[in-house]
Scaffold this motif. Sequence first.
Motif, PDB file in Angstrom:
ATOM      1  N   TYR A  98     -51.966  -6.798 -45.125  1.00 14.67           N
ATOM      2  CA  TYR A  98     -50.930  -6.789 -46.157  1.00 14.67           C
ATOM      3  C   TYR A  98     -49.767  -5.899 -45.735  1.00 14.67           C
ATOM      4  CZ  TYR A  98     -53.113  -2.321 -47.359  1.00 14.67           C
ATOM      5  OH  TYR A  98     -53.635  -1.052 -47.295  1.00 14.67           O
ATOM      6  N   TYR A  99     -48.624  -6.130 -46.379  1.00 15.30           N
ATOM      7  CA  TYR A  99     -47.440  -5.295 -46.235  1.00 15.30           C
ATOM      8  C   TYR A  99     -47.356  -4.348 -47.424  1.00 15.30           C
ATOM      9  CZ  TYR A  99     -45.723  -8.485 -42.611  1.00 15.30           C
ATOM     10  OH  TYR A  99     -45.582  -9.226 -41.477  1.00 15.30           O
ATOM     11  N   ASN A 100     -46.952  -3.117 -47.176  1.00 15.43           N
ATOM     12  CA  ASN A 100     -46.638  -2.201 -48.268  1.00 15.43           C
ATOM     13  C   ASN A 100     -45.152  -1.840 -48.210  1.00 15.43           C
ATOM     14  OD1 ASN A 100     -47.846  -0.671 -45.898  1.00 15.43           O
ATOM     15  ND2 ASN A 100     -46.945   1.065 -47.003  1.00 15.43           N
ATOM     16  N   PHE A 101     -44.455  -2.172 -49.282  1.00 17.38           N
ATOM     17  CA  PHE A 101     -43.042  -1.846 -49.441  1.00 17.38           C
ATOM     18  C   PHE A 101     -42.945  -0.695 -50.435  1.00 17.38           C
ATOM     19  CE2 PHE A 101     -43.143  -6.174 -47.998  1.00 17.38           C
ATOM     20  CZ  PHE A 101     -42.007  -6.324 -47.208  1.00 17.38           C
ATOM     21  N   GLU A 102     -42.412   0.441 -50.005  1.00 16.73           N
ATOM     22  CA  GLU A 102     -42.315   1.622 -50.852  1.00 16.73           C
ATOM     23  C   GLU A 102     -40.866   2.119 -50.811  1.00 16.73           C
ATOM     24  OE1 GLU A 102     -45.338   4.459 -49.774  1.00 16.73           O
ATOM     25  OE2 GLU A 102     -46.751   2.875 -49.179  1.00 16.73           O
ATOM     26  N   PHE A 103     -40.237   2.215 -51.990  1.00 19.05           N
ATOM     27  CA  PHE A 103     -38.830   2.592 -52.051  1.00 19.05           C
ATOM     28  C   PHE A 103     -38.608   3.612 -53.162  1.00 19.05           C
ATOM     29  CE2 PHE A 103     -38.635  -1.161 -49.538  1.00 19.05           C
ATOM     30  CZ  PHE A 103     -37.484  -1.054 -48.769  1.00 19.05           C
ATOM     31  N   ASN A 104     -37.818   4.637 -52.845  1.00 21.43           N
ATOM     32  CA  ASN A 104     -37.517   5.622 -53.872  1.00 21.43           C
ATOM     33  C   ASN A 104     -36.251   5.241 -54.639  1.00 21.43           C
ATOM     34  OD1 ASN A 104     -35.282   6.452 -52.335  1.00 21.43           O
ATOM     35  ND2 ASN A 104     -36.156   8.423 -51.761  1.00 21.43           N
ATOM     36  N   ILE A 105     -35.868   6.088 -55.548  1.00 24.99           N
ATOM     37  CA  ILE A 105     -34.761   5.823 -56.452  1.00 24.99           C
ATOM     38  C   ILE A 105     -33.432   5.621 -55.720  1.00 24.99           C
ATOM     39  CG2 ILE A 105     -34.318   8.271 -56.796  1.00 24.99           C
ATOM     40  CD1 ILE A 105     -33.785   7.706 -59.733  1.00 24.99           C
ATOM     41  N   LEU A 106     -33.324   6.155 -54.487  1.00 25.93           N
ATOM     42  CA  LEU A 106     -32.110   6.006 -53.688  1.00 25.93           C
ATOM     43  C   LEU A 106     -32.095   4.712 -52.891  1.00 25.93           C
ATOM     44  CD1 LEU A 106     -31.804   9.610 -52.168  1.00 25.93           C
ATOM     45  CD2 LEU A 106     -30.585   8.682 -54.147  1.00 25.93           C
ATOM     46  N   GLY A 107     -33.227   4.004 -52.866  1.00 27.03           N
ATOM     47  CA  GLY A 107     -33.340   2.833 -52.007  1.00 27.03           C
ATOM     48  C   GLY A 107     -33.825   3.160 -50.610  1.00 27.03           C
ATOM     49  N   THR A 108     -34.229   4.410 -50.387  1.00 28.44           N
ATOM     50  CA  THR A 108     -34.841   4.772 -49.107  1.00 28.44           C
ATOM     51  C   THR A 108     -36.217   4.132 -49.026  1.00 28.44           C
ATOM     52  OG1 THR A 108     -33.709   6.905 -49.164  1.00 28.44           O
ATOM     53  CG2 THR A 108     -35.532   6.675 -47.606  1.00 28.44           C
ATOM     54  N   GLY A 109     -36.517   3.508 -47.889  1.00 24.37           N
ATOM     55  CA  GLY A 109     -37.722   2.698 -47.814  1.00 24.37           C
ATOM     56  C   GLY A 109     -38.711   3.091 -46.733  1.00 24.37           C
TER      57      GLY A 109
END
Length: 209
Positions: A98-109
């Motif tokens: 699987y892929y894990n996409f994790e992004f914070n409030i700034l759009g940093t990924g």
Amino acid sequence: MSTLVVKKINEIKGTDFFAIREEIKDLSWNSVAESPWKADFPYSPVVGFQIAHTDSSVILHYAVKEEFLKAQYIRSNENVWEDSCVEFFISLDNKESYYNFEFNILGTGLIGYGSAVKAERKRLAAGMIDAVNTYSAVCKVDGQKKWNLILQIPKTIIGTTEWSGRRLHANFYKCGDKLPNPHFIVWNNIDHPTPNFHLPEFFGDLIIE
């Protein structure tokens, strides 16, 4: 097990948060509301998301209300899960990987790929992560802090553009490990004694229109 239908829509034309939000306004909302570790982490923000796909991309829109906002990390593959963070894990091969996409409030990924065995997982290069367009908005109204994040994820990052008619497996999360009130909230519930999102056996079903 949670199940949702991922609608097929036209390619996105907007180039800012408000234009894209208008384009997807009719999509249904889903809740990230399960709190598997509530005994140890009782705080739960209010989280909803919309999801759709086009010929070329996955469109994911999170809406969050939470007590504290944190945005420390600014470079790809940093510890964004410690910030105000939303996550999307998806498997195209029946949960084998699987892929894990994790992004914070700034759009940093941060994007990873592999099996659930930690030693077998790899992080994608920063250039690939930068191919995900992000659009965010933050406000505080009457003391309520709210933020929204739209992700436009090229399907080529996830390996194939052939999505229509398939049944895929995924989960959606909200976390904030280093916030004053840490929390770990999920769409499809997880039965595990300690916080862990990397459990594909607890992914729900996505029926791709």
